[in-house]
Every structure is written in C-alpha cells, then in structure tokens.
Design a protein around this motif. Structure first.
Motif, PDB file in Angstrom:
ATOM      1  N   ARG A   1       0.807  -1.218   0.000  1.00  0.00           N
ATOM      2  CA  ARG A   1       0.000   0.000   0.000  1.00  0.00           C
ATOM      3  C   ARG A   1       0.846   1.276   0.000  1.00  0.00           C
ATOM      4  NH1 ARG A   1      -4.267  -1.811  -2.334  1.00  0.00           N
ATOM      5  NH2 ARG A   1      -5.695  -3.043  -1.060  1.00  0.00           N
TER       6      ARG A   1
ATOM      7  N   ASP B   1      -0.462   3.828  -2.633  1.00  0.00           N
ATOM      8  CA  ASP B   1      -1.756   4.375  -2.206  1.00  0.00           C
ATOM      9  C   ASP B   1      -1.569   5.368  -1.068  1.00  0.00           C
ATOM     10  OD1 ASP B   1      -3.828   2.745  -3.772  1.00  0.00           O
ATOM     11  OD2 ASP B   1      -2.599   1.180  -2.914  1.00  0.00           O
ATOM     12  N   LYS B   2      -0.716   5.015  -0.110  1.00  0.00           N
ATOM     13  CA  LYS B   2      -0.467   5.911   1.023  1.00  0.00           C
ATOM     14  C   LYS B   2       0.109   7.237   0.555  1.00  0.00           C
ATOM     15  CE  LYS B   2       2.405   6.383   5.157  1.00  0.00           C
ATOM     16  NZ  LYS B   2       3.450   5.748   6.004  1.00  0.00           N
TER      17      LYS B   2
ATOM     18  N   LEU C   1      -5.721   1.753   5.000  1.00  0.00           N
ATOM     19  CA  LEU C   1      -5.061   2.828   4.259  1.00  0.00           C
ATOM     20  C   LEU C   1      -5.272   4.173   4.958  1.00  0.00           C
ATOM     21  CD1 LEU C   1      -3.543   3.921   1.824  1.00  0.00           C
ATOM     22  CD2 LEU C   1      -5.711   3.956   0.558  1.00  0.00           C
TER      23      LEU C   1
ATOM     24  N   LEU D   1      -9.647   2.047  -4.248  1.00  0.00           N
ATOM     25  CA  LEU D   1      -8.635   1.117  -3.758  1.00  0.00           C
ATOM     26  C   LEU D   1      -8.791  -0.247  -4.421  1.00  0.00           C
ATOM     27  CD1 LEU D   1      -6.278   0.967  -1.797  1.00  0.00           C
ATOM     28  CD2 LEU D   1      -7.881   0.212  -0.030  1.00  0.00           C
TER      29      LEU D   1
END
Length: 1047
Positions: free
Chosen positions: A172, A175-176, A208, A325
């Motif tokens: 992740r 995404d983070k 997340l 996501l």
C-alpha cells in the motif's frame, strides 16, 4: 453464515403470493366449489400473519439455529404456494383466451365439463395441503416469540480506531503516498476538502486511512486529528458528539443539534484539522451534504477522509475524485497469509507452502481474506486439513472458521429486498463468468424480480437501475463497454460470488458433468455448465422431480456443441414451473412439438433444414404463447441457404395471441407471408406489442407493421441491405397508431425514408404517439425523416440527420443525444432549441468538441449540461455571450478534470454564479481545477465571487475592461498558489489595488507578478511620456480603425 440471508428469498415470494391471491383471478377457475373461498381466504390470512414477523426473524436468525430451520421450511413452503397459485393463474388466462377467440366446433378435452371438475378437485386438494403445511409453520413461530411489524436492524460491532501496525501492512505504499499528497496539498484557502476512499469490503480502506493518519508528516502538518467510525447508524448529531468526544477525550451526549454544532465550531475554529469518517454507508444526499456543511469552519487546509463501499456515498461526500482502492497482488497476499499461517513455532514445509499458495488464490487479492485464511491455518498441522480448506468453497466452511463472508454480507444487508434476490440470483453463474448486462436484466424480469412499473420507468429501465446499484456498491466489477461507452458485461469478485452462493444455498445450483453433490430438491434456479460429455440422459436424471424456475445453458466456449434435443422436450413438458428456459447454446437440430414456456427462445435454426420439422413445432396452435424469439446465427459460413431458411421461417407462424417477437440473424431475403399481410383480420401478428429485428443482413425490405393497432415498440438493428423504407412498411396506409418506441441502428445502406403514410391518396403524418426515436449508424441516409412533435427522447448520429430535430416543433423534447456531428460547432445550429423550456437532458458524444458554440449557452434547460463531463480532452473553455447574466447552474455543477483555462466575455454579466451563490465560500465544482481565469469586458459585473479565494489550483487571474468591478474578494490574500494578477482598464480596482494605501493591496501583496494597466505615473510623466510608456512594455500591438492620413 447464510441463515439470515434466507429471508431475502422468503419475503418477496410471500408478498408475491399474497398479491396474486388479492387479485381474485382464482374465482373464475374454481367458481362456487364448496369451501374453496374460505380456504383461500385462510391461506391468504396465514401468509400475511407470517409475513408480518419476518423482519424480526431476520434480525434474530443469525444466532438462532432453530429459527434458521423454521425459515428454511417457510422458504420451501412459500415457493410451493407460489407454484400452486401459478397453476390457477395459468388456467384462468387459458380460459380467457379461449373465450376471447371463441373456438367454435373444436371443444378441447381441457374445457370439457369432466376435466373442469377434475381440475377444480385437484386444486382444492393442493390448496388444503399447502394451507395445512403453512398452518403448522405458523404455529411453530409462537415458540420464537417473534414481534410483528418492522424491528430495528441487528446491532453490528464495527467500531474502528486509528492505530495500525505498519509492519503488518503490505502493498500500500503507492496508495499511502497519494493520500498524503492530498492531505498536504497546497489549497490553504480552499474550503474543507473531502477525499473518499472507496472499494470492496475487506480490501483495506480503513487500513489505508490509518496509514495516512499516523504518518509523522501528517502529525506535524495538522493541529488536530480526529477519527470517527460512522458505520451504518448514521446520525448527524451522533457523529458530531463523537467528534467532540475525540477532541476532548470526554463523553459528549448533547441532545440538541444546534448546541452540538456550536460546540463543534469552537473546537475546530482556528485549527487545521484532519478528520477521518470511517465506514460510511448512508446514501442520503441531503444528510451527507448537511454534515459537510457543519464540518466547515476550521483553519485553511483542513481535510476530511471518508471510507465507504459505495460509489454513491463517494460522489455525494467527495470534493475531489475518489481514491478507488484496488486488490493486492498475489505476492502481497501471500506475504500476509504466510505471516499468520507460519508464526513462531510453526514449521514451514515445501508442501505446506505449495498448498498455502493455492489457498491464497482463493483470496483474489483481498487482504481481509488473506489474513483470515492465514489465521485459520495457523493451528491446522495436518496436510489433510490444509487440502480440505484448499478444495472447499469458502462459503461452505463453518461459521466459526470464516470471518470473510460476514464482513462482505454487511454490504448485502444494506440492499433493499428486491435487490437482495437479484444479487442472490447471480449465483447461477460460475466464478469469473462474464455476465451480460442485458441478459441478466431479462432473467430478472422473467423471474418476476423487477416491478412492472416504478413511476414512469419501464421494467428494463428499473432493471438497469438495479444493475447500476449493484455495480456502484461493488458487487460487480471488471465491466466491459461497447463503442458508445455503455456497460456490456461485468464479473463478480470470487469472494462476492461466494457471498451470493452462501445466500442462495440450495435454491441455486450449477450443473456440471463432475458434480460433488446432486442438485438439491429445493433448487429453484439452475444453470448448466455444459461439457462435451453431457447428454440428455444425465441432464434428465439430474433434474428429475425438481422444480427449477430458471434453467440456463451457459456459454463455456467449448469447441463442440452438444445435442440435447431429448432434454429440451423433457424440460418443456415436465419442468412445469419454469419461468426461464435459455438453451441458446445447445445444438438443437429439431424443434420440440410442445412449447409452453413463458419466454421460449428457439435458437440455432440454421440446423433446421426441413420445413416439416419447423411445422412440427405447431406454433400456430400455442394459444398461450406470448413471447417468441427466433435465432439463426451470425456465422455466414454456416448459414442456411436462402430459400431453405425462408421456407423454415414460413412454417414458424405463431398464434395471433403473440405479444412480443424477436428475430435474429435470419439469413433470408424475404419475410414470410404471415409477416407481410396487410389485412388485419388475417394477420397472425395483429396483437403484437413489441418486435425486435437484429442482424438480418440480406433482407431488403421491412415487414408491414404500420397497420398493427397495438404495436408500441420497434427495435431494428444492423439490417444492412435495406436501402429505402417505403409504403410497404406502413402496411396499406397504416400510421403506427400506438407506437411509442422506434429505434433504428446500423442500417448502413439506407438512403431514403419517408415518415408520411398515404391513405386513400392522402398523405398523413405517421407515428402520432411516438415518444422515443433513435436513429444511428445510417450514414447514407440523404434526407432526415421528420420527427413527430410527440417525441420526447431523441438519439441521432451524423450531420445529415441533424435536420430531423432542428426543424422545430419538438416542444415535448426532454432528452436529446447527438453523436459524431461536426455541425454542432456552428452556433446557428443551436438556435432552434431556444424555445424548448421543458426540463431537458442533452448528451453530446464523440464530437471532438474543444470549445462550445455561443448559442448553446442561452439554452434554458436545467439539466442539459451533463454531457460536457464526457469532454475529457477539454482544457480551455471560452464563453462569449452577451445574453448571459450569470453562468447556468447546470455548468456550475459539472466536474471537468482536464479543464485548466476559462475565459469569460459576457457584457451583461451581473454575477458569475448567481448573486446568492457568489456569496458562498465553497466554489462550484466546475472551477475546482482551473489554473487560469480571464474575465474580460464584463461591464456590468460589480464584484467577484467570494469563492474565488478558495480556488486552490488558480495560478493566473486576468481582469480586463470590467468598468464597474469595485472590489476583490477577501480570500484572495490566502491564495498562495496565485502567481500572476493582471488588471487592465478596471478603474475602480486600479485605485483599490494601489501599492501606496490602496484598500485591496493587502489582499494581493503576496502575488509575485502583479500587472496593473494603465500604470500609476506622475501628472508630468503622463503628459510627456504616455506613448513611450506604452511602447516600452508592448509585446503585441494591434491597430484597428485607423482612418487618419499618413505623413
């Protein structure tokens, strides 16, 4: 875990049976048979009594096995009761039809007195039997002490918190980083921004949000961080109380919303805050927007993150595009699984790794599943135990070993009851199967899942809405679209498919050659994943003594086709409760002699070479046949010879009771005589309501349809040999008196078409009741047909057809779709629409428009602007229109992700977004991404909107010749992204923006590049050096109307 879900099938079926009994159609079948009326009334009464306690049963059944068993018995009885009622309904309809057509001299054995008495006695027996069964079930309910009426939903322990162990999170990082970039993005003066994180249950949305929330940089960036788990109990007051609790660390239980919001404002005022609203389910737009309003008031740069499974929630809550996501890679899933399955003290062997990776494949990238399965395997030490989990369907695992599906079932629990059965029905498709949208909706309709009408929406429209809701709520994924960007098909995530199977249980089954278990007796919906080894024998054995309502042969793309002719005969004669029989992929070489199904489809007609075989179908005698679909095939290499196909088609004449007719891929040139008869009394299609013709590539003429009195819908596609539509289409002067829907698509050779009919030598306008008219893919049509004034919905393609709608008179037009028309760039084309004042939608696709014609901006259609959102390449928009007093509301609500530059030149502008809207702090969506804004010659404009100071992306602002513009908005001083300000010939602003004491100078002092023209100079300098001042700064010079003489 699916016990509670049983109710999703029971409730709709019970309601359906009650509604059918209320219609009292059974009276004409049973007449005055002693005791019948009282028995049926008692049956209806007991059904209503049971139905009243189902809400409480659903709430409590999840933890009560005895109650679960009761629900299962009730489910089976409800289906059987519906089957009995259907027998009544069928007999009533049959008798009505026989009376209507007065079959004199051919009294069938069915209507003889003896058989009528036998039927009544049989049905009385069945009623008493089902009534006794339901009475026993009703008596059992007393021991469960079920409450009547609606009851509160079951409480869910879903409280989340902000702490996360980052060492146990994988895959992740990217995404983070995106979330953090949003949180620290330079929009200091923007109103509080909201970023939704949306995705399937268990994909890691909360995780997340936790990762971003606990980042060290985020801790330093915000003055205040708040975490609130909203869950499904949405209450604005409750949420505000929880926010205050999070800030103070003390319980807050304010009962007055006004008092709560005042206290909230004191907590947020002057502080840059980050608020996470986790797990939002509520889709009520008014409530969501009301909550957003109460969360304003913090310091500039405050941000909100919301996590949700619903794209609808994301659309209402978000001020920026949602972060969708996605699932994890298999490698990251394996790491999560291994971390839990092979903990300290566990021995990792090559064999356990091999089986473990096969188990992880079941997760399909869902981190929740990887963690849950890893934890499950942690204490399973025997290889047989690992193999058992690998080979089992997840939904069949014991409840105490499965926390995956209960998490996903939360999404199911939030569905309306109609949608619950639609979703559960999808279990008839195998995993990773491409589900055709249109076909699925047709199946739902045939099963009775879709209401006949909802408001003014037809069943197909309601079904499409249901499909979209399941898509928006993440039940469907991997959509594919056609050339017009319409969704063609979708798939289901494997675990969502497991959820559907867990809900349907024994009511649904997929028939396979190698089945580990037989088809359950209670199976109502079944599909056949056929194989070359299948035969009619094993199919008949599998469905013997069963009561399926749906039987669908799936397309598995095998090289060979199977001949299951005997099974087709068996299904049509013995499976009497079928609503759906789809054997379109079977290799049927002979037609069954009995067709009594509700919606039969006769396919692969290319294999029927003998007209006598077609005659055996005896369709003309099928008085109950309402829908008929005749399909050949699209493969020209195996198409039947023309004459042979025409002879076969001629023998497939249906009974005149037919209401819907669909013909696909017919290889003949001519239609059969029974489709071209103009004498109404002798036409077997005289009662037709709907006709569909598709892929008839050799037919040169359309059949005679204009004289049919009840025909309401015509859908014609890809009849590429038709060159003209003439009198033959109208059927001896017919005018299509009842037609409401007409669609013609892909008639690529069509050159001529007149929409006027001729009766007794006089010309008459056809289609007097037409409401919907689609004409696309007809590129050779020289003259566009005149569209009747009754039409409200039009779709056209190509410049030549624009005149079909632009000739005026379409005062009822409410929906206009235009494809691939370059003439739309001409401002003059839009002028005819000025008189249209009805609420209208305008869709413009595939027109490569990079700017808008001026006249379009004058249209008075409040919802006609949505199509502009599809202009994804539009980066610059120039609006020059003297009649505009402010921008249309429809434009202000749009979100244009690529739009970077807006130029306004509107001399009568009084305000940019309307006087009231200009006073608001929140900018319209349309301006959110704008980097360059020019406002020129808006001579009536006195003030800029307050929200201008909240345009976080704005880099350049140019104001020119706005003589009445008095003041700049206060928020401009906080707009750190603004790099350039140009003010030209705005005398009031020139004075206020003077560096030496101008009132507005503090608002703009931070801007690196400020250009004000004319510049402030001394009186002497103005007299002597005015020309020199001009030329020194000039980069471009344009001289016009210079009439003086040269020296």
């Amino acid at each position: 875990m699916a016990e509670a879900a049983v109710i999703a099938v029971v409730s709709p079926v019970l309601k359906l049976v009650i509604d059918k009994l209320d219609s009292r159609f059974w009276e004409e079948v049973l007449g005055s048979v002693a005791g019948v009326h009282s028995n049926i009334e008692r049956l209806r009464s007991v059904l209503s009594t049971i139905n009243d306690v189902l809400d409480d049963a659903e709430r409590r059944s999840i933890s009560d096995k005895a109650l679960t068993g009761w629900l299962r018995k009730l489910r089976d009885a409800a289906f059987d009761a519906d089957d009995v009622v259907d027998e009544f309904q069928y007999e009533a309809l049959r008798r009505r039809n026989q009376r209507r057509y007065q079959l004199i001299g051919t009294v069938s054995e069915f209507v003889s007195p003896n058989n009528q008495i036998a039927f009544r006695l049989k049905m009385v027996y069945k009623i008493k039997k089902i009534h006794k069964r339901l009475d026993e079930i009703a008596e059992e309910r007393s021991k469960f002490h079920l409450a009547g009426g609606s009851t509160p939903g079951r409480a869910l322990d879903r409280e989340t918190f902000s702490i996360v162990d980052e060492s146990k999170v994988y895959g992740r990082d990217e995404d983070k980083e995106k979330i953090i970039n949003f949180l620290v993005g330079a929009d200091d003066c923007n109103d509080v921004s909201v970023l939704p994180i949306v995705g399937l249950g268990g994909v890691g949305k909360t995780t997340l949000a936790q990762l971003a929330y606990n980042d060290q940089g985020i801790k330093e960036h915000f003055d205040l961080k708040l975490w609130v788990c909203v869950s499904d109990d949405f209450s604005t007051l409750r949420i505000i109380n929880k926010i205050i609790e999070c800030e103070t660390g003390k319980r807050c239980d304010l009962s007055n919303l006004e008092a709560a919001q005042l206290q909230l404002q004191t907590k947020l005022s002057g502080r840059r805050f980050l608020l996470v609203l986790d797990d939002v389910w509520n889709e009520n737009q008014a409530e969501l927007e009301g909550l957003k309003t109460l969360l304003r008031g913090g310091k500039q740069g405050s941000k909100i993150i919301t996590t949700t499974r619903s794209s609808i929630v994301a659309g209402f809550m978000g001020t920026v595009a949602p972060h969708e996501l996605q699932v994890l890679t298999m490698d990251h899933c394996w790491t999560l699984f291994k971390q839990r399955a092979f903990g300290p003290g566990s021995k990792e062997t090559p064999r356990s790794v091999e089986i473990g990776k096969e188990i992880v494949e079941k997760c399909r990238g869902l981190p929740l599943a990887a963690k849950a399965l890893g934890s499950l395997m942690r204490f399973k030490t025997e290889e047989a135990e690992w193999v058992h989990v690998r080979d089992s369907e997840l939904w069949r695992l014991p409840r105490n070993e499965n926390r995956i599906l209960p998490e996903l079932q939360l999404s199911y629990d939030h569905l309306p009851s109609d949608l619950k059965q639609c979703f559960a029905y999808c279990s008839i498709f195998p995993k990773d199967y491409e589900i055709k949208r249109k076909k699925l909706i047709q199946l739902w309709i045939a099963e009775g899942f879709i209401p006949t009408m909802v408001g003014d929406m037809r069943q197909e429209e309601v079904g499409n809405h249901y499909f979209n809701i399941l898509l928006w709520r993440s039940f469907f994924q991997d959509t594919s679209k056609d050339e017009y960007n319409n969704i063609w098909s979708c798939k289901m995530h494997d675990l969502v498919h497991d959820l559907a199977c867990s809900i349907a249980r024994d009511e649904s089954s997929i028939m396979e050659v190698v089945m580990k278990r037989s088809i359950p007796d209670g199976c109502r919906y079944s599909s056949i994943a056929y194989d070359d080894a299948m035969s009619s024998t094993n199919l008949k054995a599998a469905f013997k003594a069963k009561k399926p309502r749906s039987l669908v042969l799936l397309d598995q793309h095998y090289h060979q086709r199977i001949d299951i002719k005997e099974f087709v005969f068996y299904a049509m004669s013995s499976l009497t409760h079928l609503r759906v029989l789809d054997l379109s992929r079977a290799d049927i070489k002979e037609l069954p002699g009995t067709i009594a199904s509700d919606r039969p489809e006769i396919t692969r007609l290319r294999n029927v070479r003998d007209p006598m075989e077609a005659m055996k179908a005896n369709l003309e005698s099928k008085t109950n046949l309402r829908y008929l679909s005749l399909m050949w095939n699209n493969d020209s290499s195996t198409a039947s010879p023309v004459e042979e196909a025409e002879e076969v088609f001629d023998k497939l004449q249906p009974h005149s009771n037919l209401k819907e007719l669909s013909i696909s891929a017919y290889p003949g040139v001519n239609f059969p005589a029974w489709m071209t008869r103009t004498v109404l009394a002798s036409s077997p299609i005289r009662n037709l309501i709907t006709i569909t013709l598709g892929d008839l590539e050799r037919c040169e003429r359309l059949p005679a349809l204009g004289h049919l009195p009840f025909l309401q819908s015509i859908d014609i596609r890809r009849m590429t040999a038709v060159k003209r539509i003439g009198v033959e289409f109208y059927g001896d002067g017919g005018i299509f008196p009842s037609l409401r829907y007409l669609s013609m698509e892909g008639l690529s050779d069509l050159e001529e078409w007149s929409m006027e009919a001729t009766t007794a030598g006089e010309s008459m306008m056809a289609f007097p009741c037409l409401e919907t008219f689609f004409l696309t893919g007809c590129t050779k049509l020289r003259v566009a047909p005149r569209v009747p004034p009754s039409v409200g919905n039009v779709r056209i393609e190509g410049d030549r057809l624009l005149s079909a709608v632009s000739t005026g008179g379409l005062y009822k037009l409410r929906d206009l779709t235009i494809w691939n028309c370059e003439a739309l760039l001409l401002s003059s084309w839009w002028e005819w629409m000025q008189d249209i004042t009805a609420p209208t939608r305008l869709h413009v696709r595939g027109n490569k428009m990079m700017c808008l014609p001026e006249s379009i901006l004058q249209l008075r259609m409040p919802s006609c602007w949505e199509w502009m959102q599809e202009l994804t390449a539009l980066t610059t928009l120039a609006i020059s229109e003297d009649k505009l007093r402010c921008l249309p509301e429809g434009i202000l609500q749009l979100r244009m992700p690529s739009l970077q530059r807006i130029e306004l030149c509107c001399t009568n502008f009084k305000s940019m977004s309307g006087e009231e809207r200009d006073k608001q702090q929140q900018p319209p969506s349309f301006f959110v991404n704008v980097q360059n804004l020019e406002i020129n010659f808006c001579t009536e404009l006195t003030a800029l909107p307050e929200w201008l100071g909240r345009l976080a992306s704005l880099r350049s602002l140019q104001l020119s010749d706005c003589h009445k513009l008095m003041v700049l908005p206060d928020g401009l001083q906080c707009l750190s992204t603004l790099q350039r300000l140009s003010i030209t010939s705005c005398p009031q602003l020139e004075r206020r923006c003077d560096k030496d004491g101008g009132e507005d100078w503090p608002k703009i002092a931070h801007i690196p590049d400020i250009r004000i023209w004319p510049p402030k100079v001394s009186e002497e300098g103005r007299k002597k050096n005015s020309l020199r001042s001009i030329t020194r700064s000039t980069r471009k010079l344009k001289l016009t109307n210079c009439t003086g003489r040269g020296g």
